[in-house]
Design a protein around this motif. Sequence first.
Motif, PDB file in Angstrom:
ATOM      1  N   UNK A  10     -13.369 -34.933  38.346  1.00 52.56           N
ATOM      2  CA  UNK A  10     -12.458 -34.472  37.378  1.00 52.56           C
ATOM      3  C   UNK A  10     -12.014 -35.578  36.500  1.00 52.56           C
ATOM      4  N   UNK A  11     -11.675 -35.003  35.302  1.00 56.69           N
ATOM      5  CA  UNK A  11     -11.352 -35.987  34.153  1.00 56.69           C
ATOM      6  C   UNK A  11     -10.102 -36.715  34.624  1.00 56.69           C
ATOM      7  N   UNK A  12      -9.927 -37.962  34.757  1.00 54.99           N
ATOM      8  CA  UNK A  12      -8.812 -38.636  35.126  1.00 54.99           C
ATOM      9  C   UNK A  12      -7.583 -38.328  34.133  1.00 54.99           C
ATOM     10  N   UNK A  13      -6.453 -38.176  35.090  1.00 52.24           N
ATOM     11  CA  UNK A  13      -5.294 -37.720  34.081  1.00 52.24           C
ATOM     12  C   UNK A  13      -4.585 -39.206  33.708  1.00 52.24           C
ATOM     13  N   UNK A  74      -2.213 -30.470  35.538  1.00 47.01           N
ATOM     14  CA  UNK A  74      -3.131 -29.856  36.256  1.00 47.01           C
ATOM     15  C   UNK A  74      -3.037 -28.308  35.973  1.00 47.01           C
ATOM     16  N   UNK A  75      -4.179 -27.964  35.090  1.00 47.22           N
ATOM     17  CA  UNK A  75      -4.212 -26.268  34.744  1.00 47.22           C
ATOM     18  C   UNK A  75      -4.359 -25.560  35.941  1.00 47.22           C
ATOM     19  N   UNK A  76      -5.003 -26.188  36.831  1.00 45.69           N
ATOM     20  CA  UNK A  76      -5.429 -25.251  38.191  1.00 45.69           C
ATOM     21  C   UNK A  76      -4.204 -24.873  38.855  1.00 45.69           C
ATOM     22  N   UNK A  81       4.157 -23.635  38.683  1.00 41.65           N
ATOM     23  CA  UNK A  81       5.161 -24.187  37.948  1.00 41.65           C
ATOM     24  C   UNK A  81       5.359 -25.758  38.533  1.00 41.65           C
ATOM     25  N   UNK A  82       4.499 -26.721  38.081  1.00 43.79           N
ATOM     26  CA  UNK A  82       4.684 -28.250  38.777  1.00 43.79           C
ATOM     27  C   UNK A  82       6.108 -28.643  38.212  1.00 43.79           C
ATOM     28  N   UNK A 121     -10.332 -31.679  43.487  1.00 40.75           N
ATOM     29  CA  UNK A 121     -10.197 -30.107  43.451  1.00 40.75           C
ATOM     30  C   UNK A 121      -9.216 -29.904  44.573  1.00 40.75           C
ATOM     31  N   UNK A 122      -8.752 -28.605  44.204  1.00 41.40           N
ATOM     32  CA  UNK A 122      -7.488 -28.077  45.021  1.00 41.40           C
ATOM     33  C   UNK A 122      -8.112 -27.048  46.301  1.00 41.40           C
ATOM     34  N   UNK A 123      -8.060 -27.665  47.450  1.00 44.58           N
ATOM     35  CA  UNK A 123      -8.513 -26.723  48.529  1.00 44.58           C
ATOM     36  C   UNK A 123      -7.209 -25.481  48.676  1.00 44.58           C
ATOM     37  N   UNK A 124      -6.275 -26.151  48.659  1.00 42.16           N
ATOM     38  CA  UNK A 124      -5.023 -25.089  48.829  1.00 42.16           C
ATOM     39  C   UNK A 124      -3.620 -25.810  48.277  1.00 42.16           C
ATOM     40  N   UNK A 125      -3.007 -24.852  47.648  1.00 42.57           N
ATOM     41  CA  UNK A 125      -1.729 -25.083  47.260  1.00 42.57           C
ATOM     42  C   UNK A 125      -0.632 -23.777  47.215  1.00 42.57           C
TER      43      UNK A 125
END
Length: 325
Positions: A10-13, A74-76, A81-82, A121-125
């Motif tokens: 991922x691109x570093x934030x 994080x767009x994903x 609504x973080x 990568x998001x496994x679960x949220x």
Amino acid sequence: MRRPLTAVVAVAVALTASAAGAQPRAVGGRGAAATPVVAADQATRAVHVLRSDVRSWDAGRGTGVLWSWSADGRSELADLEPGSSWSNPSEAKLRELDGHRYLLATASGGLAAVVGYPGREVYWAAHTGPGNAHSIDLLPDGNVAVAASTGGFVRVYAASTGSRATRHAEVPLRGAHGVHWDPRTRLLWALGGRELVALRVDGPADDPGVTVVHRSTLPTRDGHDLAPVLGTKGRLWVTTGTAVYQYATGRHRFVDYPSSSRISAPGVKSVGDDPATGRILLARPEPGHSCVWCTSVLTFHRPDGTKRLVRGAMYKARWWTPRRD
């Protein structure tokens, strides 16, 4: 069971102080790399993995910071609504599943997430609601347990079925602050305001069930942190509003432990021992800090010392190790 997502770079934030490099190995011997520390920092709304062999850290400059993650930007995760659900990050742990490593994190705003390390990568949220999500753990079948303090519940989400799975089993636990899957007892342990409970998780992974099989009354009130004692098998760290204890899971009782008179203190938000060295790490509120439940200073024992996160407002901090037994 759903397989973990393929890791991507991922691109570093902006909050990532350095590239997502490999974690230093915690091995014995002269010149061995020290086990890093992970901290939930409410000042930067981020989780930082920090070198433990330096005197201080500065997330803004990247000093001593190995890796960082935040739900912000994080767009994903936009659907969760973080901006509100990621308020006050409260928990951070490292876990392994099927050969993959994951950051586990919660925030008081309700967001709970399992994020690949180092790829992010998001496994679960999920947004767990306004109940103050306070702790999280990953089960062997890929499901996820979450404890929420003001919500007064422990849930097991069917996370193995998808990255946004919301189906869950739930048991009430007043003041639920900690949750830990113990591979030795194969039980999910959860800490409430006045009791420690052992939960059996059963049923299929896509429709889990949870049953209370044992309850132990806490020696003092306001249970807060729950973590494995990695240097002594069959024990758990338990903190309350006034002390730090150890609990023997096989005997169902609180027991004495070495250096308890120096380690035990009121208001400890998190505690743990480094499996490589036996060193103890504690996070507790810092007097005079603008955030009354936060600290910029972490305390260490055996040997004793402190380390500071410049402009930090850390809540919990743990050794960055996947071990849980």
